[in-house]
Design a protein around this motif. Sequence first.
Motif, PDB file in Angstrom:
ATOM      1  N   ALA A  29      50.060  29.649  35.677  1.00  0.00           N
ATOM      2  CA  ALA A  29      48.830  29.790  36.446  1.00  0.00           C
ATOM      3  C   ALA A  29      48.374  28.433  36.961  1.00  0.00           C
ATOM      4  O   ALA A  29      48.411  27.440  36.247  1.00  0.00           O
ATOM      5  CB  ALA A  29      47.749  30.398  35.572  1.00  0.00           C
ATOM      6  N   GLN A  33      41.569  32.539  36.371  1.00  0.00           N
ATOM      7  CA  GLN A  33      41.072  33.576  37.276  1.00  0.00           C
ATOM      8  C   GLN A  33      39.557  33.661  37.142  1.00  0.00           C
ATOM      9  O   GLN A  33      39.010  33.602  36.037  1.00  0.00           O
ATOM     10  CB  GLN A  33      41.720  34.915  36.910  1.00  0.00           C
ATOM     11  CG  GLN A  33      41.329  36.051  37.812  1.00  0.00           C
ATOM     12  CD  GLN A  33      42.000  37.357  37.393  1.00  0.00           C
ATOM     13  OE1 GLN A  33      42.777  37.405  36.458  1.00  0.00           O
ATOM     14  NE2 GLN A  33      41.687  38.404  38.100  1.00  0.00           N
ATOM     15  N   GLY A  74      38.156  28.233  39.778  1.00  0.00           N
ATOM     16  CA  GLY A  74      38.821  28.058  38.495  1.00  0.00           C
ATOM     17  C   GLY A  74      38.080  27.188  37.508  1.00  0.00           C
ATOM     18  O   GLY A  74      38.554  26.940  36.405  1.00  0.00           O
ATOM     19  N   ALA A 125      46.633  32.884  33.640  1.00  0.00           N
ATOM     20  CA  ALA A 125      45.677  33.272  34.682  1.00  0.00           C
ATOM     21  C   ALA A 125      44.381  33.822  34.099  1.00  0.00           C
ATOM     22  O   ALA A 125      43.300  33.566  34.629  1.00  0.00           O
ATOM     23  CB  ALA A 125      46.301  34.305  35.613  1.00  0.00           C
ATOM     24  N   ASP A 126      44.450  34.557  32.987  1.00  0.00           N
ATOM     25  CA  ASP A 126      43.252  35.241  32.486  1.00  0.00           C
ATOM     26  C   ASP A 126      42.970  35.009  31.003  1.00  0.00           C
ATOM     27  O   ASP A 126      42.269  35.784  30.368  1.00  0.00           O
ATOM     28  CB  ASP A 126      43.344  36.727  32.774  1.00  0.00           C
ATOM     29  CG  ASP A 126      44.546  37.382  32.116  1.00  0.00           C
ATOM     30  OD1 ASP A 126      45.358  36.675  31.489  1.00  0.00           O
ATOM     31  OD2 ASP A 126      44.671  38.610  32.229  1.00  0.00           O
ATOM     32  N   ARG A 154      39.683  36.793  29.734  1.00  0.00           N
ATOM     33  CA  ARG A 154      38.859  37.388  30.792  1.00  0.00           C
ATOM     34  C   ARG A 154      38.524  38.809  30.389  1.00  0.00           C
ATOM     35  O   ARG A 154      39.394  39.566  29.981  1.00  0.00           O
ATOM     36  CB  ARG A 154      39.609  37.367  32.120  1.00  0.00           C
ATOM     37  CG  ARG A 154      38.754  37.795  33.296  1.00  0.00           C
ATOM     38  CD  ARG A 154      39.537  37.644  34.611  1.00  0.00           C
ATOM     39  NE  ARG A 154      38.706  37.926  35.753  1.00  0.00           N
ATOM     40  CZ  ARG A 154      38.441  39.156  36.207  1.00  0.00           C
ATOM     41  NH1 ARG A 154      38.977  40.206  35.611  1.00  0.00           N
ATOM     42  NH2 ARG A 154      37.657  39.327  37.257  1.00  0.00           N
TER      43      ARG A 154
END
Length: 168
Positions: A29, A33, A74, A125-126, A154
């Motif tokens: 990533a 995110q 971000g 990413a999360d 996330r």
Amino acid sequence: MRHLVIIPLLLLAACSDDAPPVDKRAGEAKQLQAGAYEVQAKVISLTATDLGKPASSLKAGDVAVLKGCVAADGTPDLSLFIETGDVCSPTQSYSRSAILNIQLNCTRKGAAGSVNYSVDGQFTADAFTAKVTTGTSFTTPDDYLLMRELSGKRVGNCPAAGAAVAKG
């Protein structure tokens, strides 16, 4: 006869250490995110660094749940890393290419002096993991060094700016 000479050279080339380097970060990533994150913050240790009792209610083994948002660019909200009530400014912040490194200088209501945080981690990413070191420099003899491990993920979208957050 030519083929017999070429085969050993091909075998030698296949065993060579001169292969092109592989980018081990490919596919990682580039940034967290955007959205709402929930963090489990586990206290690893709390150590007095001067003569008094540490000016923290935390103790080894405590687990706190921290919540905050990550912006569209971000950038994580500082509330994902700090103790409740601290007011902080980043002195250094890097959260790109799966690496998370943030240095914070903070103040705490009712305490003269500073609280300094060092966040060192990595992310997908999360989700992210990080080790957070907190050191205080108060004018009173209750300074401490706090080590925590954070694991965040996330959990949805952040409320729109100005939207009321439902209280449960």
